[in-house]
Scaffold this motif. Structure first.
Motif, PDB file in Angstrom:
ATOM      1  N   GLU A  31     -11.618  20.923  90.063  1.00 37.09           N
ATOM      2  CA  GLU A  31     -12.353  20.025  90.939  1.00 37.09           C
ATOM      3  C   GLU A  31     -11.434  18.937  91.495  1.00 37.09           C
ATOM      4  OE1 GLU A  31     -16.594  17.576  90.984  1.00 37.09           O
ATOM      5  OE2 GLU A  31     -15.649  18.142  89.082  1.00 37.09           O
ATOM      6  N   ASP A  32     -11.495  18.745  92.811  1.00 35.41           N
ATOM      7  CA  ASP A  32     -10.697  17.726  93.500  1.00 35.41           C
ATOM      8  C   ASP A  32      -9.199  17.917  93.289  1.00 35.41           C
ATOM      9  OD1 ASP A  32     -13.047  16.506  94.386  1.00 35.41           O
ATOM     10  OD2 ASP A  32     -13.197  15.297  92.587  1.00 35.41           O
ATOM     11  N   TRP A  33      -8.769  19.162  93.128  1.00 32.90           N
ATOM     12  CA  TRP A  33      -7.347  19.376  92.809  1.00 32.90           C
ATOM     13  C   TRP A  33      -6.433  18.868  93.932  1.00 32.90           C
ATOM     14  CZ3 TRP A  33      -3.319  22.282  94.890  1.00 32.90           C
ATOM     15  CH2 TRP A  33      -3.653  23.077  95.975  1.00 32.90           C
ATOM     16  N   GLN A  34      -6.924  18.894  95.162  1.00 28.45           N
ATOM     17  CA  GLN A  34      -6.074  18.441  96.253  1.00 28.45           C
ATOM     18  C   GLN A  34      -5.759  16.954  96.165  1.00 28.45           C
ATOM     19  OE1 GLN A  34      -8.335  19.868  99.667  1.00 28.45           O
ATOM     20  NE2 GLN A  34      -6.991  21.628  99.865  1.00 28.45           N
ATOM     21  N   SER A  35      -6.599  16.223  95.440  1.00 29.26           N
ATOM     22  CA  SER A  35      -6.356  14.784  95.294  1.00 29.26           C
ATOM     23  C   SER A  35      -5.277  14.474  94.271  1.00 29.26           C
ATOM     24  CB  SER A  35      -7.661  14.056  94.908  1.00 29.26           C
ATOM     25  OG  SER A  35      -8.078  14.444  93.607  1.00 29.26           O
ATOM     26  N   TRP A  36      -4.971  15.464  93.410  1.00 32.42           N
ATOM     27  CA  TRP A  36      -3.929  15.196  92.400  1.00 32.42           C
ATOM     28  C   TRP A  36      -2.689  16.053  92.575  1.00 32.42           C
ATOM     29  CZ3 TRP A  36      -2.954  19.466  89.331  1.00 32.42           C
ATOM     30  CH2 TRP A  36      -3.974  20.398  89.172  1.00 32.42           C
ATOM     31  N   GLN A  37      -2.670  16.920  93.588  1.00 26.33           N
ATOM     32  CA  GLN A  37      -1.481  17.751  93.770  1.00 26.33           C
ATOM     33  C   GLN A  37      -0.340  16.960  94.412  1.00 26.33           C
ATOM     34  OE1 GLN A  37      -1.563  20.844  96.668  1.00 26.33           O
ATOM     35  NE2 GLN A  37      -3.255  19.921  97.789  1.00 26.33           N
ATOM     36  N   PRO A  95       1.787  15.232  89.790  1.00 28.24           N
ATOM     37  CA  PRO A  95       0.406  15.731  89.872  1.00 28.24           C
ATOM     38  C   PRO A  95       0.066  16.607  88.663  1.00 28.24           C
ATOM     39  CG  PRO A  95       1.561  16.040  91.964  1.00 28.24           C
ATOM     40  CD  PRO A  95       2.597  15.651  90.966  1.00 28.24           C
ATOM     41  N   ARG A 105       1.416  27.577  93.181  1.00 31.74           N
ATOM     42  CA  ARG A 105       0.953  26.251  93.598  1.00 31.74           C
ATOM     43  C   ARG A 105       0.665  25.372  92.391  1.00 31.74           C
ATOM     44  NH1 ARG A 105      -1.595  26.023  98.533  1.00 31.74           N
ATOM     45  NH2 ARG A 105      -1.697  23.769  98.197  1.00 31.74           N
ATOM     46  N   HIS A 119      -8.797  33.080  93.169  1.00 31.40           N
ATOM     47  CA  HIS A 119      -7.386  32.712  93.138  1.00 31.40           C
ATOM     48  C   HIS A 119      -6.526  33.912  92.713  1.00 31.40           C
ATOM     49  CE1 HIS A 119      -8.507  28.559  93.762  1.00 31.40           C
ATOM     50  NE2 HIS A 119      -9.361  28.649  92.761  1.00 31.40           N
ATOM     51  N   MET A 162      -5.246  30.636  96.139  1.00 34.34           N
ATOM     52  CA  MET A 162      -4.162  29.818  95.607  1.00 34.34           C
ATOM     53  C   MET A 162      -3.471  30.574  94.464  1.00 34.34           C
ATOM     54  SD  MET A 162      -4.321  25.883  94.332  1.00 34.34           S
ATOM     55  CE  MET A 162      -5.807  26.157  93.377  1.00 34.34           C
ATOM     56  N   PRO A 191       2.700  20.917  90.389  1.00 35.52           N
ATOM     57  CA  PRO A 191       1.394  20.495  89.868  1.00 35.52           C
ATOM     58  C   PRO A 191       1.020  21.319  88.639  1.00 35.52           C
ATOM     59  CG  PRO A 191       1.312  20.635  92.248  1.00 35.52           C
ATOM     60  CD  PRO A 191       2.640  21.214  91.836  1.00 35.52           C
TER      61      PRO A 191
END
Length: 377
Positions: A371-377, A136, A90, A33, A1, A109
């Motif tokens: 952690e869990d970045w896809q849930s807040w992007q 995000p 990203r 990354h 990323m 984000p």
């Protein structure tokens, strides 16, 4: 990323915030990354010197953007955010509220890392816009105490889903297999005698007055002070010479690559913060700080003597450090005497600190922030 980092730090610089920025960027690269860093200035990069200066293992692109001093770096942050967007980042990761605000306005984000209260005329306004934004984001605060201060003093609410507490960290691998104190002193050409050691800047509130008083109280010990700008070092060297305090050694700044060895030269590690602790940019961080030296000291595996500041107890406890009354020479002298006569207690503190510091690597810190970045992007 692809992660774009935007920081206010001068590169290179001896300030703690500049060192911290470089460690953070490196940690995300070590996670796999792709990272690039934007900073204000008109410099260029000599990676051989930067690796030594900052204790780095990896290289990454650093972009310098000229900043007009009259514009309070708003021109820099807007240009940097636009450059990061053109790079197809990203995530934008920044220590600057201006950059976080611009990034969120553009729908990118954003991770905003906060170390202190907002400053300037627009600082509080920017903080409110950032925390209220529905875009995000993650708000990475170095201590829980800082979160309480921001919410209370600036009437903001940081949503739990946006928040991560991210204390500073340490390069654990650089602290593995360090020599014992006596061997470290020999390698550094220091006198081989019991040593109380301090590393860091000599700004107001860092405890240099107290260290000087302890050196007078304990002539049988060597007091080693590593760090400080040339003017501060010369001031204390002149004072010690005039007053014939012969057991105080000040080295000035040493490259981060060498810092662990100097810290290993100490039998006792001092963290004598005052009630008011200045930083390179001014202000007082005594109630919200997360000093890098605290984690480095823990990783060295020597007994730590620390000022009894509530914020430090987010990491330290009576099981891994001795707390002393702030700015009280009598309290510090009593604690030091306790360690001198009770080596078993020193050993217990050191081993517990080594155990506790395992959770504070820079890489683990980066993992927790993402952690869990896809849930807040």
């Amino acid at each position: 990323m692809k992660i774009a980092f935007i920081a206010p730090s001068k590169v290179p610089s001896n300030t703690a915030n500049s060192i911290q920025v470089m460690k953070v960027v490196q940690s995300f690269i070590e996670l796999g990354h792709t990272a690039e860093l934007w900073v204000p200035g008109d410099g260029s990069v000599d990676w051989q010197k930067l690796k030594l200066h900052y204790g780095l293992k990896v290289e990454f692109p650093i972009h310098f953007i000229h900043a007009n001093p009259r514009l309070k770096r708003y021109d820099f942050t807007l240009k940097a955010v636009n450059a990061a967007k053109a790079w197809n980042a990203r995530i934008i990761y920044t220590w600057m509220p201006q950059a976080a605000y611009f990034a969120l306005r553009k729908g990118i984000p954003t991770i905003f890392e906060s170390h202190d209260r907002p400053t300037g005329m627009l600082g509080p306004w920017l903080l409110r816009r950032i925390t209220a934004s529905k875009q995000p984001k993650k708000f990475a605060a170095i201590t829980q105490a800082l979160v309480h201060v921001l919410e209370k003093e600036f009437d903001v609410r940081i949503r739990p889903g946006d928040l991560v507490i991210a204390p500073d960290g340490v390069d654990l691998e650089r602290y593995e297999d360090l020599p014992g104190p006596s061997e470290a002193r020999k390698l550094l050409g220091l006198k081989d005698k019991p040593t109380a050691m301090y590393s860091g800047h000599l700004y107001a509130g860092r405890g240099m007055d107290l260290i000087y008083a302890l050196a007078q109280e304990f002539p049988e010990l060597q007091f080693l002070v590593v760090g400080g700008n040339p003017e501060s070092v010369l001031k204390w060297q002149d004072k010690a010479s005039q007053e014939e305090v012969k057991n105080l050694t000040l080295t000035g700044f040493v490259p981060n690559t060498d810092l662990a060895l100097y810290q290993a030269a100490g039998d006792y590690l001092l963290m004598p913060y005052g009630q008011s602790v200045a930083v390179s940019s001014g202000g007082n961080t005594a109630d919200v700080c997360s000093p890098m030296k605290m984690f480095e000291y823990m990783a060295v595996g020597r007994p730590i003597l620390s000022s009894n500041l509530p914020v430090l107890r987010e990491v330290l406890s009576e099981s891994n450090a001795i707390f002393c009354e702030t700015e009280s020479v009598e309290s510090w002298a009593a604690a030091l005497r306790q360690l001198l006569v009770d080596p078993d207690h020193s050993q217990r503190l050191s081993l517990q600190a080594l155990k506790d510091v395992r959770q504070y690597s820079w890489i683990d810190r980066a993992k927790s922030i993402l952690e869990d970045w896809q849930s807040w992007q």
